[in-house]
Design a protein around this motif. Structure first.
Motif, short mmCIF file in Angstrom:
data_model
loop_
_atom_site.label_atom_id
_atom_site.label_comp_id
_atom_site.label_asym_id
_atom_site.label_seq_id
_atom_site.Cartn_x
_atom_site.Cartn_y
_atom_site.Cartn_z
N PRO A 64 0.88 -1.19 0.11
CA PRO A 64 0.03 0.01 0.22
C PRO A 64 0.89 1.29 0.05
N CYS A 65 0.54 2.35 -0.48
CA CYS A 65 1.08 3.56 -0.78
C CYS A 65 0.19 4.73 -0.38
N SER A 66 0.82 5.90 0.19
CA SER A 66 -0.04 7.03 0.09
C SER A 66 0.42 7.82 -0.97
N ILE A 67 -0.54 8.79 -1.34
CA ILE A 67 -0.24 9.60 -2.47
C ILE A 67 0.01 11.03 -1.80
N HIS A 77 -5.56 13.44 -10.14
CA HIS A 77 -6.55 12.61 -9.37
C HIS A 77 -7.25 11.40 -9.95
N ARG A 78 -7.44 11.51 -10.95
CA ARG A 78 -8.14 10.21 -11.68
C ARG A 78 -6.95 9.32 -12.00
N ALA A 79 -5.92 9.86 -12.41
CA ALA A 79 -4.88 8.74 -12.60
C ALA A 79 -4.41 7.92 -11.13
N VAL A 80 -4.44 8.63 -9.95
CA VAL A 80 -4.02 8.15 -8.79
C VAL A 80 -4.98 7.49 -7.87
N ARG A 81 -6.12 8.07 -7.97
CA ARG A 81 -7.19 7.60 -6.88
C ARG A 81 -7.18 6.07 -6.88
N VAL A 87 5.35 6.46 0.12
CA VAL A 87 4.70 7.61 -0.60
C VAL A 87 4.78 8.16 -1.83
N VAL A 88 4.12 7.97 -2.64
CA VAL A 88 4.17 8.70 -4.06
C VAL A 88 3.95 10.34 -3.86
N VAL A 89 5.10 10.64 -4.74
CA VAL A 89 5.03 12.21 -4.65
C VAL A 89 5.04 12.66 -6.19
N ASP A 120 0.53 8.42 -15.48
CA ASP A 120 -0.43 7.37 -15.52
C ASP A 120 0.03 6.48 -14.52
N ARG A 121 -0.99 5.29 -14.45
CA ARG A 121 -0.61 4.35 -13.23
C ARG A 121 0.73 3.60 -13.60
#
Length: 191
Positions: free
Chosen positions: A7-10, A41-45, A96-98, A107-108
């Motif tokens: 799992p990661c935080s964005i 947001h759409r790419a990372v949500r 954490v993805v920055v 993109d994903r």
């Protein structure tokens, strides 16, 4: 996200002055009928249950795109390093993805590639493009927070220089990779 990835935080950085945008808040500037932040947001949500946006103004507008908002500890828009420190402090996951709010083509695949590289190397991973580091496209272990706080306390304000105090894995991307495009000036919005 495949089970092999933790799992990661964005963390989306949207706390700048927007100087090249004439002072406009970049994340809220329209591109193709939506604010830039909506594209990111759409790419990372789908990748996280912990989406944090670092913003220093227009919090009500950003709230729709985040689980939590943070702001810089110091006033006067001190830069991305301050936003990363604030975001790491509240991130719920170890990774954490920055990303920047003005990179609507991310993109994903790119994010998962960075995350795989970070996990495999058990440390930070950052895009390298044309021989240059791109700190606005990185994955950090939350445990790097004390290193960044120490750099800040020593007067460092460059996110890249602070991150490079530790070993960083580079994800090589072509100079022509449009996913890395920053829409940080009005002429870029025509793309």
């Amino acid at each position: 996200m495949p089970d092999a990835l933790p799992p990661c935080s964005i963390l989306i950085l949207a706390g700048g002055r927007g100087q090249r945008m004439g002072g406009r808040d970049k994340g809220l500037v329209d591109w193709q009928g939506e604010p830039l932040i909506a594209h990111v947001h759409r790419a990372v949500r789908p990748l996280s249950d912990d989406l944090v946006i670092s913003c220093n103004r227009n919090q009500a507008a950003y709230q729709a795109y985040a689980d939590r908002l943070v702001g810089d500890a110091e006033a006067d828009f001190p830069g991305p390093l301050a936003g990363v420190i604030a975001g790491l402090r509240v991130a719920r996951h170890a990774w954490v993805v920055v990303l920047a709010c003005d990179a609507p083509l991310v993109d994903r695949e790119l994010i998962e590639g960075l995350l795989r590289l970070a996990v495999a190397g058990n440390g930070a991973a950052m895009v390298r493009q044309g021989g240059f580091w791109q700190p606005m496209f990185s994955v950090l272990p939350k445990r790097v927070l004390p290193v960044l706080e120490q750099a800040w306390a020593a007067g460092e304000r460059s996110l890249q220089k602070a991150l490079l105090r530790e070993a960083v894995q580079g994800l090589e991307c072509a100079e022509s990779d449009r996913r890395l495009s920053n829409f940080n000036s009005p002429d870029r919005l025509q793309d």
